[in-house]
Design a protein around this motif. Structure first.
Motif, PDB file in Angstrom:
ATOM      1  N   LEU A 134       0.846  -1.203   0.000  1.00 40.23           N
ATOM      2  CA  LEU A 134       0.000   0.000   0.000  1.00 40.23           C
ATOM      3  C   LEU A 134       0.869   1.236   0.000  1.00 40.23           C
ATOM      4  O   LEU A 134       0.588   2.211  -0.712  1.00 40.23           O
ATOM      5  CB  LEU A 134      -0.906  -0.003   1.231  1.00 40.23           C
ATOM      6  N   VAL A 178       2.231   1.769  -3.439  1.00 37.60           N
ATOM      7  CA  VAL A 178       1.221   2.214  -4.405  1.00 37.60           C
ATOM      8  C   VAL A 178       0.838   3.667  -4.147  1.00 37.60           C
ATOM      9  O   VAL A 178       0.821   4.502  -5.060  1.00 37.60           O
ATOM     10  CB  VAL A 178      -0.015   1.301  -4.327  1.00 37.60           C
ATOM     11  N   ILE A 179       0.569   3.976  -2.881  1.00 36.06           N
ATOM     12  CA  ILE A 179       0.079   5.330  -2.584  1.00 36.06           C
ATOM     13  C   ILE A 179       1.174   6.360  -2.806  1.00 36.06           C
ATOM     14  O   ILE A 179       0.965   7.371  -3.494  1.00 36.06           O
ATOM     15  CB  ILE A 179      -0.462   5.369  -1.149  1.00 36.06           C
ATOM     16  N   MET A 189     -18.260  -6.459  16.276  1.00 33.81           N
ATOM     17  CA  MET A 189     -18.908  -5.956  15.055  1.00 33.81           C
ATOM     18  C   MET A 189     -19.074  -7.062  14.018  1.00 33.81           C
ATOM     19  O   MET A 189     -19.484  -6.804  12.897  1.00 33.81           O
ATOM     20  CB  MET A 189     -18.085  -4.827  14.448  1.00 33.81           C
ATOM     21  N   ASN A 190     -18.782  -8.299  14.407  1.00 32.03           N
ATOM     22  CA  ASN A 190     -18.900  -9.412  13.469  1.00 32.03           C
ATOM     23  C   ASN A 190     -20.321  -9.501  12.903  1.00 32.03           C
ATOM     24  O   ASN A 190     -21.285  -9.578  13.639  1.00 32.03           O
ATOM     25  CB  ASN A 190     -18.545 -10.703  14.220  1.00 32.03           C
ATOM     26  N   GLY A 236     -20.917 -11.546   3.119  1.00 36.94           N
ATOM     27  CA  GLY A 236     -21.062 -11.231   4.537  1.00 36.94           C
ATOM     28  C   GLY A 236     -19.901 -11.757   5.362  1.00 36.94           C
ATOM     29  O   GLY A 236     -19.629 -11.244   6.450  1.00 36.94           O
ATOM     30  N   SER A 259     -17.406  -9.203   6.572  1.00 41.14           N
ATOM     31  CA  SER A 259     -17.561  -8.360   7.768  1.00 41.14           C
ATOM     32  C   SER A 259     -17.280  -9.214   8.997  1.00 41.14           C
ATOM     33  O   SER A 259     -18.163  -9.703   9.660  1.00 41.14           O
ATOM     34  CB  SER A 259     -18.962  -7.763   7.806  1.00 41.14           C
ATOM     35  N   THR A 260     -15.991  -9.381   9.253  1.00 37.59           N
ATOM     36  CA  THR A 260     -15.571 -10.250  10.349  1.00 37.59           C
ATOM     37  C   THR A 260     -15.682  -9.570  11.695  1.00 37.59           C
ATOM     38  O   THR A 260     -15.595 -10.223  12.724  1.00 37.59           O
ATOM     39  CB  THR A 260     -14.112 -10.652  10.157  1.00 37.59           C
ATOM     40  N   GLY A 261     -15.844  -8.235  11.677  1.00 34.98           N
ATOM     41  CA  GLY A 261     -15.817  -7.513  12.938  1.00 34.98           C
ATOM     42  C   GLY A 261     -14.405  -7.117  13.327  1.00 34.98           C
ATOM     43  O   GLY A 261     -14.202  -6.471  14.349  1.00 34.98           O
ATOM     44  N   LYS A 262     -13.402  -7.517  12.524  1.00 32.17           N
ATOM     45  CA  LYS A 262     -12.012  -7.151  12.844  1.00 32.17           C
ATOM     46  C   LYS A 262     -11.675  -5.831  12.173  1.00 32.17           C
ATOM     47  O   LYS A 262     -11.767  -5.687  10.950  1.00 32.17           O
ATOM     48  CB  LYS A 262     -11.075  -8.242  12.356  1.00 32.17           C
ATOM     49  N   VAL A 263     -11.274  -4.864  12.984  1.00 35.91           N
ATOM     50  CA  VAL A 263     -11.005  -3.514  12.481  1.00 35.91           C
ATOM     51  C   VAL A 263      -9.905  -3.545  11.440  1.00 35.91           C
ATOM     52  O   VAL A 263      -9.953  -2.833  10.443  1.00 35.91           O
ATOM     53  CB  VAL A 263     -10.641  -2.594  13.650  1.00 35.91           C
ATOM     54  N   SER A 264      -8.935  -4.412  11.683  1.00 32.56           N
ATOM     55  CA  SER A 264      -7.777  -4.413  10.786  1.00 32.56           C
ATOM     56  C   SER A 264      -8.181  -4.729   9.356  1.00 32.56           C
ATOM     57  O   SER A 264      -7.701  -4.085   8.405  1.00 32.56           O
ATOM     58  CB  SER A 264      -6.761  -5.436  11.276  1.00 32.56           C
ATOM     59  N   TYR A 281     -11.074  -4.214   8.010  1.00 35.92           N
ATOM     60  CA  TYR A 281     -11.795  -3.064   7.453  1.00 35.92           C
ATOM     61  C   TYR A 281     -10.815  -2.007   6.988  1.00 35.92           C
ATOM     62  O   TYR A 281     -10.956  -1.430   5.911  1.00 35.92           O
ATOM     63  CB  TYR A 281     -12.748  -2.467   8.497  1.00 35.92           C
ATOM     64  N   ILE A 282      -9.847  -1.735   7.812  1.00 36.48           N
ATOM     65  CA  ILE A 282      -8.880  -0.694   7.444  1.00 36.48           C
ATOM     66  C   ILE A 282      -8.132  -1.091   6.194  1.00 36.48           C
ATOM     67  O   ILE A 282      -7.942  -0.293   5.276  1.00 36.48           O
ATOM     68  CB  ILE A 282      -7.908  -0.449   8.608  1.00 36.48           C
ATOM     69  N   LEU A 283      -7.770  -2.375   6.145  1.00 35.30           N
ATOM     70  CA  LEU A 283      -7.032  -2.846   4.974  1.00 35.30           C
ATOM     71  C   LEU A 283      -7.890  -2.700   3.721  1.00 35.30           C
ATOM     72  O   LEU A 283      -7.417  -2.201   2.693  1.00 35.30           O
ATOM     73  CB  LEU A 283      -6.635  -4.307   5.197  1.00 35.30           C
ATOM     74  N   ALA A 342      -8.125   0.991   2.821  1.00 33.57           N
ATOM     75  CA  ALA A 342      -6.880   1.500   2.262  1.00 33.57           C
ATOM     76  C   ALA A 342      -6.647   0.947   0.868  1.00 33.57           C
ATOM     77  O   ALA A 342      -6.198   1.667  -0.029  1.00 33.57           O
ATOM     78  CB  ALA A 342      -5.716   1.130   3.183  1.00 33.57           C
ATOM     79  N   ALA A 343      -7.002  -0.324   0.680  1.00 31.86           N
ATOM     80  CA  ALA A 343      -6.835  -0.917  -0.635  1.00 31.86           C
ATOM     81  C   ALA A 343      -7.716  -0.203  -1.645  1.00 31.86           C
ATOM     82  O   ALA A 343      -7.289   0.085  -2.775  1.00 31.86           O
ATOM     83  CB  ALA A 343      -7.174  -2.402  -0.584  1.00 31.86           C
ATOM     84  N   ALA A 381      -6.164   2.997  -2.455  1.00 32.10           N
ATOM     85  CA  ALA A 381      -4.994   2.780  -3.287  1.00 32.10           C
ATOM     86  C   ALA A 381      -5.395   2.516  -4.732  1.00 32.10           C
ATOM     87  O   ALA A 381      -4.760   3.021  -5.665  1.00 32.10           O
ATOM     88  CB  ALA A 381      -4.189   1.602  -2.741  1.00 32.10           C
TER      89      ALA A 381
END
Lengths: 161, 102, 624
Positions: free
Chosen positions: A97, A100-101, B100-101, C594, C597-602, C604-606, C609-610, C613
């Motif tokens: 990332l 790329v960014i 949040m799962n 569905g 949506s694991t509930g894992k923040v990481s 989501y962030i990835l 960001a992807a 990008a």
């Protein structure tokens, strides 16, 4: 002279940041980051923004980083052996990332560079203050209210039950 | 001042990418994720200040200042939340917070 | 005149509405008296209108349908045809209302019954008096609706409800054709007014007149139970007997004949249409008579005889003898109402037994029913000097006098039918009223019901004076309708007498045949035979030439099969399954996505960001 200074400061900033994000202990990361922010503040000064530079040092390098330190100490995260350093598996998407960014922004920035650089004009504190309190008075009020809300929120989250 | 505009932008983009990499990589420590966010915000501030210097308008610096104020609010709330979560789960690993799962 | 016309329509409407809305709250006697009074008041208005009649009257009461150049006001038109019919309808319906009061004495649901009877009178009078086609169609559908509701009056028995539906659906085929014809006429002329359309018919090409005439004929076929749309009338006998008398014998079923008579100046312009009408009538008359020969159910014999007699009227219309057709229509209304009401008396006395082979000996037990019934049967059979004789003879004469092979063969068919008619009429008399005694039960209500038969019997017997043949001094109807259109050929008195002689001979021959086969001792043999298995020809006639089965095989079965395919293959197989497949596909996709949506923040962030990008990379790629 100023240009050389800028490149040196840039190097310090980048290296400081790199050390910060790869540090094994959060406390060390904070210290590296403070270094990085100091050099960034100097870059701000070079770019004719003395007030922003001062606030960077006072609020960022001072208050916010100290707040981080407080929390780290409060949560007793000072034991590096308890924290797992990110594995290679975690790093490669990050690096990808980054590449790329940074690469994209670089390409965009270079390609949009105008033919002639306009003249550099320093912005005085008077000018800055007048713009802040005349044109952006409402924004100042809103930000102050937001700080108040953040304060209330932090108190709510932090109270003991 | 003879620093080319895009050199500053390159610095800012590198800083931003590092901050993002930090956020993405440090999934085990939420405090490091917050630090990554701070790095990204700083790179944005750098861009604002550079723009302000380049066009000679005070607005960029103003926004940098407001960013500082916003960041302080954000950090105070975020850290309060970290404290709260740590108190509940005894962990700062974000993968442990799975409520949040979907 | 305006007042009479308005009141004639409004009385039954008022009576029907009041008994429909408040009939259950009012005392029974009041409702009964009210509905009868409404119809008789209508009759008085009709008589007063007749008394003050000087010439065709056209009265407009108000606007009804009005949009752009489409105008269908509430516009009534009184001419000899509508006047004579409305007097007849009010009179016959009035008698039947009185009869119904006693016939339905033990029925709890009297309010609905009388409301429908009154609304039926209203709708029928609207049909008769309408000046324009939409108003006529309103009455046309109104009588259809009342008929449907009254056939299925005892709707708790599914057979009755089915019979009602059958009547409604079958007549609907004709109604559709009629509606198409009306719309076509409007498109051609821009007006709905019947007198105007009649006056402008000659402007149209021959083919179009024929086509519209055929459409009107199909409409009349449905309403008047003509071949091939006659299957509903025998089943419609599931309704109460007064309903059969009023709707399915005397008035409603003649609406088709009325429609064709009314439009005759228009559709008569096409010889093809006239021939089609005559053929339909002739075949229907023959069909009805043959079926009536074999029926065991008292009411069904009368139902088939109705089909047959209306066939005669259609034959008369087809031969251009409007006067003769209307004459037969009027006389038929009297004697057919009489026969049905007499049948109602018999059925009441026999504890609702309708099989004629189980009856007998009623001549002595119910003399007051027997003599009027005999008069009605004589009219039906065309025994000389009764009303039915003169009216039927006028139709036969008109057909005979038309030139051509077609009309000659139709005349012969009609003569044969007349013979059959006489035969089955007296078969009925012999089986029901002669022979051994059976138990009957008489009560007070039956007395009144029987007295209602007397005026109808008199009218049926002496209805002939309405239109006596020329050599007896000429007819009243003939001069009354004199100016009405209709290409009736003048004929000499000798011819007339000869024709009547032939008809009379046949009628009497039929009577003798019936006497030989069913009279005296042979009646016992017939009754004994009836319990054995019927011969094929007998069964063929008994089942109405198997028309029901034919329609079931060629229309209903394919339709059910097609519906089955559309239901199981198209609806369930294609539409439902494709929708189900689509929804389950979406569901699977949703569940699969569905898992993101694991509930894992990481994560989501990835992802976030992807995405950023990718956007940035795309912009950079554009720049390169």
């Amino acid at each position: 002279m100023e240009a050389i200074l800028f490149y040196i400061l840039s190097a310090v900033t980048l290296i400081g940041t790199l050390c910060a994000i790869t540090a094994r202990q959060a406390v060390r990361a904070i210290v590296y980051l403070v270094t990085s922010f100091f050099s960034l503040a100097l870059i701000f000064y070079l770019l004719g923004a003395p007030l922003v530079a001062a606030f960077e040092v006072i609020i960022y390098a001072g208050a916010i980083m100290v707040l981080f330190m407080f929390v780290i100490m409060m949560l007793d995260l000072g034991h590096p052996e308890k924290l797992t350093f990110p594995k290679i598996r975690d790093w490669w998407p990050a690096v990808l990332l980054l590449a790329v960014i940074a690469g994209s922004i670089l390409i965009l920035a270079v390609s949009r560079e105008p033919a002639t650089a306009p003249g550099f004009t320093a912005i005085t504190v008077r000018e800055f203050s007048q713009a802040l309190f005349k044109r952006y008075g409402v924004a100042v009020e809103i930000i102050s209210m937001q700080l108040l809300f953040a304060l209330v929120g932090a108190l709510y989250l932090g109270r003991r039950r | 001042m003879i620093i080319p505009f895009y050199h500053v932008l390159i610095l800012a983009s590198l800083l931003f990418g590092m901050g993002l990499a930090c956020v993405v990589a440090w999934r085990t420590n939420v405090i490091m994720m917050l630090i990554g966010i701070e790095i990204m915000l700083n790179s944005v501030m750098l861009t604002f200040v550079e723009g302000s210097a380049r066009w000679g308008i005070a607005d960029g610096q103003l926004f940098a200042l407001m960013l500082i104020a916003l960041t302080s609010a954000e950090v105070s709330l975020a850290l309060a939340m970290v404290v709260y979560l740590h108190r509940r789960k005894q962990s700062v690993n974000t993968d442990d917070y799975g409520s949040m799962n979907g | 005149m305006t007042l009479y016309l308005a009141l004639m329509l409004l009385f039954p409407l008022l009576g029907g509405t009041v008994s429909a809305l408040a009939g259950r709250k009012l005392p029974r006697r009041l409702v009964e008296a009210g509905v009868c009074a409404a119809v008789w008041a209508s009759f008085v208005c009709a008589v007063l209108a007749a008394a003050s009649y000087r010439g065709p009257v056209s009265v407009e009461f108000g606007r009804w349908l009005s949009a752009f150049d489409l105008q269908a006001p509430i516009h009534l038109y009184l001419d000899p045809l509508s006047l004579s019919l409305s007097v007849m309808i009010c009179f016959v319906c009035g008698l039947i209302h009185v009869y119904s009061v006693y016939y339905m004495a033990d029925q709890a649901d009297y309010a609905r019954f009388f409301a429908l009877l009154n609304l039926f009178v209203f709708a029928m009078l609207t049909l008769i008096l309408a000046e324009n086609l939409p108003l006529l169609y309103l009455g046309w559908e109104g009588v259809g609706l009342c008929s449907y509701l009254l056939v299925g009056f005892w709707y708790t028995d599914s057979n009755n409800a089915t019979a009602g539906r059958k009547a409604f659906i079958t007549t609907r085929i004709g109604d559709t054709a009629l509606l198409v014809g009306i719309a076509w006429l409007f498109q051609l002329f821009g007006t709905f007014s019947i007198p105007q359309i009649n006056g402008m018919g000659f402007l149209l090409p021959h083919g179009i007149v024929t086509a519209i005439g055929i459409l009107f004929l199909v409409g009349a076929m449905g309403k008047s139970a003509q071949v091939p749309l006659m299957v509903w009338l025998p089943d419609a006998m599931a309704g109460p007997t007064p309903v059969s008398a009023m709707i399915h014998a005397a008035t409603m079923v003649t609406a088709g004949v009325y429609l064709l008579s009314r439009m005759f100046p228009f559709i008569g312009g096409s010889a093809v249409t006239c021939a089609a009408i005559a053929i339909t009538g002739g075949i229907t008359a023959f069909y009805g008579a043959t079926c009536a020969l074999a029926q065991r159910d008292l009411k069904k014999v009368l139902a088939f005889s109705t089909i047959s007699q209306i066939g005669y009227m259609m034959l008369g219309v087809g031969a251009g003898a409007i006067t003769a057709a209307t004459f037969h229509l009027l006389v038929h209304a009297f004697f057919k109402a009489l026969l049905f009401l007499g049948a109602g008396c018999v059925i009441t006395a026999m504890h609702h037994e309708q099989d004629i082979y189980k009856m007998g000996g009623l001549k002595d037990r119910l003399p007051l029913t027997f003599w009027p019934f005999l008069a009605g049967a004589a009219c039906l059979a065309g025994i000389p000097l009764t009303g039915g004789f003169f009216s039927k003879d006028s139709i036969l004469a008109a057909v005979f006098l038309k030139e051509g092979t077609l009309y000659t063969s139709l005349y012969l068919l009609a003569l044969l039918t007349a013979l059959l008619t006489s035969y089955y009429s007296f078969r009925l008399i012999y089986l029901v009223f002669f022979g051994s005694q059976v138990h009957v039960h008489t009560h007070g209500e039956l007395k009144v019901m029987q007295w209602v038969l007397v005026p109808l019997a008199l009218l049926g017997l002496f209805g002939g004076v309405l239109d006596l043949p020329g050599y007896l001094g000429g007819g009243f109807l003939d001069s009354f309708f004199g100016h009405q259109a209709g290409g009736e050929v003048g004929h000499s008195a000798a011819q007339e007498v000869a024709l009547q002689g032939v008809a009379a001979t046949l009628a009497i021959f039929g009577l003798l045949a019936a006497h030989w086969r069913y009279g005296g001792k042979s009646r016992v043999d017939r009754v004994r035979e009836s319990s054995t298995r019927p011969s094929p020809l007998y069964a063929f006639l008994l089942n109405g030439w198997y028309f029901d089965r034919l329609y079931h095989a060629i229309l209903i079965r394919p339709y059910e099969y097609l519906s089955g395919i559309l239901w199981e293959k198209v609806d369930e197989g294609v539409i439902d399954d494709s929708l189900d497949g689509m929804s389950s596909g979406l569901g699977i996709t949703g569940r699969w996505l569905g898992r993101w949506s694991t509930g894992k923040v990481s994560l989501y962030i990835l992802s976030f960001a992807a995405g950023g990008a990718v956007v940035l990379g795309y912009l950079a790629w554009l720049t390169l």
